[in-house]
Design a protein around this motif. Structure first.
Motif, PDB file in Angstrom:
ATOM      1  N   LYS A 110       0.811  -1.222   0.000  1.00  0.00           N
ATOM      2  CA  LYS A 110       0.000   0.000   0.000  1.00  0.00           C
ATOM      3  C   LYS A 110       0.843   1.270   0.000  1.00  0.00           C
ATOM      4  N   ASP A 111       2.012   1.211   0.651  1.00  0.00           N
ATOM      5  CA  ASP A 111       2.831   2.410   0.742  1.00  0.00           C
ATOM      6  C   ASP A 111       3.887   2.488  -0.368  1.00  0.00           C
ATOM      7  N   ALA A 112       3.841   1.578  -1.327  1.00  0.00           N
ATOM      8  CA  ALA A 112       4.787   1.631  -2.440  1.00  0.00           C
ATOM      9  C   ALA A 112       4.457   2.817  -3.329  1.00  0.00           C
ATOM     10  N   PRO A 113       5.451   3.463  -3.935  1.00  0.00           N
ATOM     11  CA  PRO A 113       5.186   4.572  -4.853  1.00  0.00           C
ATOM     12  C   PRO A 113       4.248   4.136  -5.981  1.00  0.00           C
ATOM     13  N   TRP A 114       3.466   5.085  -6.489  1.00  0.00           N
ATOM     14  CA  TRP A 114       2.479   4.770  -7.518  1.00  0.00           C
ATOM     15  C   TRP A 114       3.072   4.039  -8.722  1.00  0.00           C
ATOM     16  N   PRO A 115       4.244   4.454  -9.252  1.00  0.00           N
ATOM     17  CA  PRO A 115       4.794   3.730 -10.408  1.00  0.00           C
ATOM     18  C   PRO A 115       5.066   2.250 -10.118  1.00  0.00           C
ATOM     19  N   VAL A 116       5.426   1.933  -8.872  1.00  0.00           N
ATOM     20  CA  VAL A 116       5.673   0.534  -8.508  1.00  0.00           C
ATOM     21  C   VAL A 116       4.373  -0.253  -8.577  1.00  0.00           C
ATOM     22  N   ARG A 118       1.779   0.584 -10.358  1.00  0.00           N
ATOM     23  CA  ARG A 118       1.268   0.640 -11.736  1.00  0.00           C
ATOM     24  C   ARG A 118       1.973  -0.374 -12.630  1.00  0.00           C
ATOM     25  N   GLY A 119       3.294  -0.486 -12.489  1.00  0.00           N
ATOM     26  CA  GLY A 119       4.047  -1.446 -13.273  1.00  0.00           C
ATOM     27  C   GLY A 119       4.225  -1.029 -14.724  1.00  0.00           C
ATOM     28  N   GLY A 120       4.710  -1.962 -15.539  1.00  0.00           N
ATOM     29  CA  GLY A 120       4.872  -1.713 -16.962  1.00  0.00           C
ATOM     30  C   GLY A 120       5.912  -0.655 -17.286  1.00  0.00           C
ATOM     31  N   PHE A 121       5.638   0.116 -18.349  1.00  0.00           N
ATOM     32  CA  PHE A 121       6.575   1.139 -18.812  1.00  0.00           C
ATOM     33  C   PHE A 121       6.799   2.223 -17.768  1.00  0.00           C
ATOM     34  N   VAL A 122       5.736   2.537 -17.038  1.00  0.00           N
ATOM     35  CA  VAL A 122       5.834   3.564 -15.996  1.00  0.00           C
ATOM     36  C   VAL A 122       6.870   3.165 -14.955  1.00  0.00           C
ATOM     37  N   LEU A 123       6.846   1.914 -14.538  1.00  0.00           N
ATOM     38  CA  LEU A 123       7.823   1.431 -13.555  1.00  0.00           C
ATOM     39  C   LEU A 123       9.224   1.399 -14.150  1.00  0.00           C
ATOM     40  N   LYS A 124       9.326   0.974 -15.400  1.00  0.00           N
ATOM     41  CA  LYS A 124      10.633   0.929 -16.055  1.00  0.00           C
ATOM     42  C   LYS A 124      11.263   2.313 -16.081  1.00  0.00           C
ATOM     43  N   LEU A 125      10.464   3.311 -16.358  1.00  0.00           N
ATOM     44  CA  LEU A 125      10.955   4.691 -16.365  1.00  0.00           C
ATOM     45  C   LEU A 125      11.313   5.150 -14.961  1.00  0.00           C
ATOM     46  N   TYR A 126      10.471   4.784 -13.991  1.00  0.00           N
ATOM     47  CA  TYR A 126      10.673   5.214 -12.608  1.00  0.00           C
ATOM     48  C   TYR A 126      11.925   4.595 -11.992  1.00  0.00           C
ATOM     49  N   GLU A 127      12.199   3.317 -12.307  1.00  0.00           N
ATOM     50  CA  GLU A 127      13.350   2.666 -11.690  1.00  0.00           C
ATOM     51  C   GLU A 127      14.681   3.157 -12.273  1.00  0.00           C
ATOM     52  N   ASN A 128      14.611   3.973 -13.323  1.00  0.00           N
ATOM     53  CA  ASN A 128      15.808   4.614 -13.879  1.00  0.00           C
ATOM     54  C   ASN A 128      15.707   6.133 -13.832  1.00  0.00           C
ATOM     55  N   SER A 129      14.743   6.639 -13.076  1.00  0.00           N
ATOM     56  CA  SER A 129      14.425   8.071 -13.122  1.00  0.00           C
ATOM     57  C   SER A 129      15.529   8.964 -12.564  1.00  0.00           C
ATOM     58  N   LEU A 130      16.283   8.492 -11.586  1.00  0.00           N
ATOM     59  CA  LEU A 130      17.340   9.326 -11.014  1.00  0.00           C
ATOM     60  C   LEU A 130      18.427   9.612 -12.045  1.00  0.00           C
ATOM     61  N   ALA A 131      18.912   8.557 -12.693  1.00  0.00           N
ATOM     62  CA  ALA A 131      19.938   8.747 -13.723  1.00  0.00           C
ATOM     63  C   ALA A 131      19.391   9.561 -14.890  1.00  0.00           C
ATOM     64  N   LEU A 132      18.138   9.293 -15.292  1.00  0.00           N
ATOM     65  CA  LEU A 132      17.545  10.014 -16.416  1.00  0.00           C
ATOM     66  C   LEU A 132      17.368  11.502 -16.107  1.00  0.00           C
ATOM     67  N   ALA A 133      17.034  11.820 -14.859  1.00  0.00           N
ATOM     68  CA  ALA A 133      16.882  13.228 -14.476  1.00  0.00           C
ATOM     69  C   ALA A 133      18.211  13.965 -14.609  1.00  0.00           C
ATOM     70  N   PHE A 134      19.292  13.339 -14.140  1.00  0.00           N
ATOM     71  CA  PHE A 134      20.607  13.971 -14.275  1.00  0.00           C
ATOM     72  C   PHE A 134      21.040  14.063 -15.739  1.00  0.00           C
ATOM     73  N   LEU A 135      20.694  13.049 -16.534  1.00  0.00           N
ATOM     74  CA  LEU A 135      21.017  13.088 -17.958  1.00  0.00           C
ATOM     75  C   LEU A 135      20.285  14.241 -18.637  1.00  0.00           C
ATOM     76  N   LEU A 136      19.011  14.423 -18.325  1.00  0.00           N
ATOM     77  CA  LEU A 136      18.238  15.516 -18.908  1.00  0.00           C
ATOM     78  C   LEU A 136      18.822  16.869 -18.511  1.00  0.00           C
ATOM     79  N   LEU A 137      19.168  17.034 -17.238  1.00  0.00           N
ATOM     80  CA  LEU A 137      19.755  18.294 -16.783  1.00  0.00           C
ATOM     81  C   LEU A 137      21.097  18.548 -17.464  1.00  0.00           C
ATOM     82  N   PHE A 138      21.877  17.471 -17.674  1.00  0.00           N
ATOM     83  CA  PHE A 138      23.140  17.620 -18.408  1.00  0.00           C
ATOM     84  C   PHE A 138      22.892  18.103 -19.835  1.00  0.00           C
ATOM     85  N   LEU A 139      21.945  17.475 -20.521  1.00  0.00           N
ATOM     86  CA  LEU A 139      21.682  17.838 -21.916  1.00  0.00           C
ATOM     87  C   LEU A 139      21.180  19.272 -22.029  1.00  0.00           C
TER      88      LEU A 139
END
Length: 222
Positions: A110-116, A118-139
């Motif tokens: 019940k206390d898991a984050p919504w993307p967890v 929800r599953g699927g593509f949303v979770l795939k994005l969420y489980e890499n979101s920290l690195a992706l956020a830094f990559l976006l800020l770099f770009l």
């Protein structure tokens, strides 16, 4: 309020150091230096507000931001699968690590984050979101450096009778890559030092250090 300050003290202090101390200090010192350069070239000084909109200020700023965000992106990404035995900055290569557990096994919590849940593509994005956020800020910073750097470069070209270049044209100059690489190399030197120094050196109370009495061979983030 006291509870809020205690729970958020680290982010509040670091942000205030960034914005009110170093960012403001950089902008004011840069403003004074810029006007001195203009005076030396027989040009009219500009106001502080004009300097904050000037390409020279944003070139210097985004040039540094890009290196910081590149450093953090690469560090977060590499520490997911590379190890350094004995370092406080590495996962233990011999033991299971909590950060490696599959979040799909917790989709019914019940206390898991919504993307967890929800599953699927949303979770795939969420489980890499920290690195992706830094990559976006770099770009974004990299692009900002290119645009503002081209503007500053063209101002100098006009001043010295040269020809302006496009942003793409500026990005293939040795000047652009010198500006970038001189910062990138320093950031990765700092990462290397943090990884290696934390094997033998300690800072009591810091989560970036192993406990003071732990053996040098002990590995793992706190």
């Amino acid at each position: 309020m006291k509870r809020f300050l205690r729970d958020n003290g680290l982010s509040l202090v670091v942000f205030n150091l960034f914005f009110f101390t170093f960012f403001f200090g950089q902008s004011f010192a840069g403003y004074r230096n810029n006007n001195q350069d203009r005076k030396d070239h027989g040009q009219t000084p500009i106001t502080y507000g004009e300097y904050l909109r000037d390409d020279a200020f944003w070139e210097a700023t985004t040039e540094n931001w890009e290196s910081e965000f590149l450093q953090m992106f690469v560090y977060v990404f590499l520490t997911a699968f590379l190890y350094q035995r004995g370092s406080a900055e590495s996962k233990d290569p011999d033991k299971p690590n909590e950060v490696d557990r599959d979040p799909r096994q917790s989709k019914n919590k019940k206390d898991a984050p919504w993307p967890v849940r929800r599953g699927g593509f949303v979770l795939k994005l969420y489980e890499n979101s920290l690195a992706l956020a830094f990559l976006l800020l770099f770009l974004l910073s990299f692009f900002g450096h290119a645009v503002s750097g081209a503007g500053e470069y063209n101002q100098e070209q006009v001043l010295h009778g040269g020809n302006p270049v496009s942003v793409a044209g500026y990005m293939v100059t040795s000047r652009f890559w010198f500006e970038s690489l001189q910062n990138w190399q320093s950031e990765f030197l700092a990462i290397w030092a943090m990884v290696v120094f934390s094997i033998h050196l300690r800072q009591r109370g810091s989560p970036e250090s192993k406990p003071v009495d732990s053996p040098h061979s002990e590995t793992g983030t706190s």
